[in-house]
Design an enzyme around this catalytic site. Sequence first.
Site, mmCIF file in Angstrom:
data_model
loop_
_atom_site.group_PDB
_atom_site.id
_atom_site.type_symbol
_atom_site.label_atom_id
_atom_site.label_comp_id
_atom_site.label_asym_id
_atom_site.label_seq_id
_atom_site.Cartn_x
_atom_site.Cartn_y
_atom_site.Cartn_z
ATOM 1 N N ARG A 104 0.847 -1.176 0.000
ATOM 2 C CA ARG A 104 0.000 0.000 0.000
ATOM 3 C C ARG A 104 0.885 1.228 0.000
ATOM 4 N NH1 ARG A 104 -4.579 1.179 4.467
ATOM 5 N NH2 ARG A 104 -2.765 1.604 5.747
ATOM 6 N N THR A 108 -0.777 7.585 -0.932
ATOM 7 C CA THR A 108 -2.081 7.518 -1.606
ATOM 8 C C THR A 108 -2.969 6.422 -1.033
ATOM 9 O OG1 THR A 108 -1.306 5.899 -3.216
ATOM 10 C CG2 THR A 108 -0.959 8.222 -3.769
ATOM 11 N N ASP A 200 0.520 -2.472 12.287
ATOM 12 C CA ASP A 200 0.934 -2.928 10.952
ATOM 13 C C ASP A 200 1.200 -4.431 11.009
ATOM 14 O OD1 ASP A 200 2.586 -1.555 8.262
ATOM 15 O OD2 ASP A 200 2.808 -3.677 8.758
ATOM 16 N N ASP A 203 4.687 -5.698 9.730
ATOM 17 C CA ASP A 203 5.774 -5.346 10.648
ATOM 18 C C ASP A 203 5.734 -6.208 11.910
ATOM 19 O OD1 ASP A 203 6.767 -3.453 8.951
ATOM 20 O OD2 ASP A 203 5.880 -1.738 9.985
HETATM 21 C C1 PRP Z 1 -1.277 -4.265 4.647
HETATM 22 C C2 PRP Z 1 -2.177 -5.465 4.833
HETATM 23 C C3 PRP Z 1 -3.035 -5.428 3.602
HETATM 24 C C4 PRP Z 1 -3.192 -3.937 3.366
HETATM 25 C C5 PRP Z 1 -4.546 -3.526 3.845
HETATM 26 O O1 PRP Z 1 -0.258 -4.576 3.777
HETATM 27 O O2 PRP Z 1 -1.491 -6.661 4.996
HETATM 28 O O3 PRP Z 1 -2.446 -6.065 2.478
HETATM 29 O O4 PRP Z 1 -2.167 -3.285 4.133
HETATM 30 O O5 PRP Z 1 -4.804 -2.199 3.550
HETATM 31 P P1 PRP Z 1 -5.900 -1.769 2.470
HETATM 32 O O6 PRP Z 1 -7.155 -2.564 2.758
HETATM 33 O O7 PRP Z 1 -6.099 -0.303 2.756
HETATM 34 O O8 PRP Z 1 -5.364 -2.019 1.111
HETATM 35 P P2 PRP Z 1 0.941 -3.549 3.452
HETATM 36 O O9 PRP Z 1 0.568 -2.707 2.279
HETATM 37 O O10 PRP Z 1 1.311 -2.819 4.701
HETATM 38 O O11 PRP Z 1 2.080 -4.502 2.947
HETATM 39 P P3 PRP Z 1 2.901 -5.632 3.715
HETATM 40 O O12 PRP Z 1 1.980 -6.793 3.943
HETATM 41 O O13 PRP Z 1 3.999 -5.934 2.761
HETATM 42 O O14 PRP Z 1 3.397 -5.044 5.026
HETATM 43 N N1 URA Z 2 -2.460 -2.476 7.110
HETATM 44 C C1 URA Z 2 -2.095 -2.908 8.341
HETATM 45 O O1 URA Z 2 -1.157 -3.710 8.470
HETATM 46 N N2 URA Z 2 -2.775 -2.448 9.386
HETATM 47 C C2 URA Z 2 -3.814 -1.593 9.283
HETATM 48 O O2 URA Z 2 -4.403 -1.216 10.302
HETATM 49 C C3 URA Z 2 -4.172 -1.156 8.001
HETATM 50 C C4 URA Z 2 -3.484 -1.625 6.924
#
Ligand code: PRP
Ligand code: URA
Length: 209
Positions: A104, A108, A200, A203
């Site tokens: 994400r 944006t 997160d 993380d």
């Molecule tokens: C997080 C989560 C989802 C997304 C959700 O991933 O695991 O994939 O955000 O947010 P959304 O519904 O607003 O799209 P992230 O983009 O942080 O990537 P990661 O899993 O690599 O940490």
């Molecule tokens: N992605 C995450 O990992 N946590 C949130 O709360 C939203 C998006």
Amino acid sequence: MGKVHICDHPLIQHKLTYIRDENTTTKDFRALVDEVATLMVYEITRDLPLEHVQVKTPVTTADCQVISGRMLGLIPILRAGLGMVDGVLKLMPAAKVGHVGLYRDPDTLQPVEYYVKLPTDVLERDLLVIDPMLATGGSANAAIEVLKRRGCTRIKLMCLIAAPEGVASVQKEHPDVDIYVAAVDDHLNDHGYIVPGLGDAGDRLYGTD
Ligand code: PRP
Ligand code: URA
């Protein structure tokens, strides 16, 4: 419109509490996410069709049931979705696993696709898209779109925690997709984080920040 199934079994809710807790270590967080994923499979597979078979017990012949030949595919959204895959595979060991890499954009909040690798027979499979977090819904919608563009039709979405905004977005974009969650939280904050949420997910699973 896709149905929202809340997996409210006490074991799931108990473990989800410790997943949310900021004092939970990376090691415990990972183990708990794995366990909740396994428990959620009971609810997700409730509609699998059965067929009758007979087996010989040591006493007599018994009329029994087995799952009738459905082929399953798991589609974790990288990275955080990976944390739930082994938990699901414990109960669906024959499932194949495809990967959709999305992150994400922090400014944006739009999903950015960076990797797609799917089983060659993906069109024959019932698919379960896996991601712990359904926040704005952008990532889940994009992953489902990746599958539909290739012709996939039987798709479910599995998340630990959803925001109402994310649920509404997936229901609007993909009304044929049922959503399975352990909890629907209150709202999204200004940074697109679920409140109260768990922070997160990627993380916390991998010890990055
Ligand atoms: C997080 C989560 C989802 C997304 C959700 O991933 O695991 O994939 O955000 O947010 P959304 O519904 O607003 O799209 P992230 O983009 O942080 O990537 P990661 O899993 O690599 O940490
Ligand atoms: N992605 C995450 O990992 N946590 C949130 O709360 C939203 C998006």
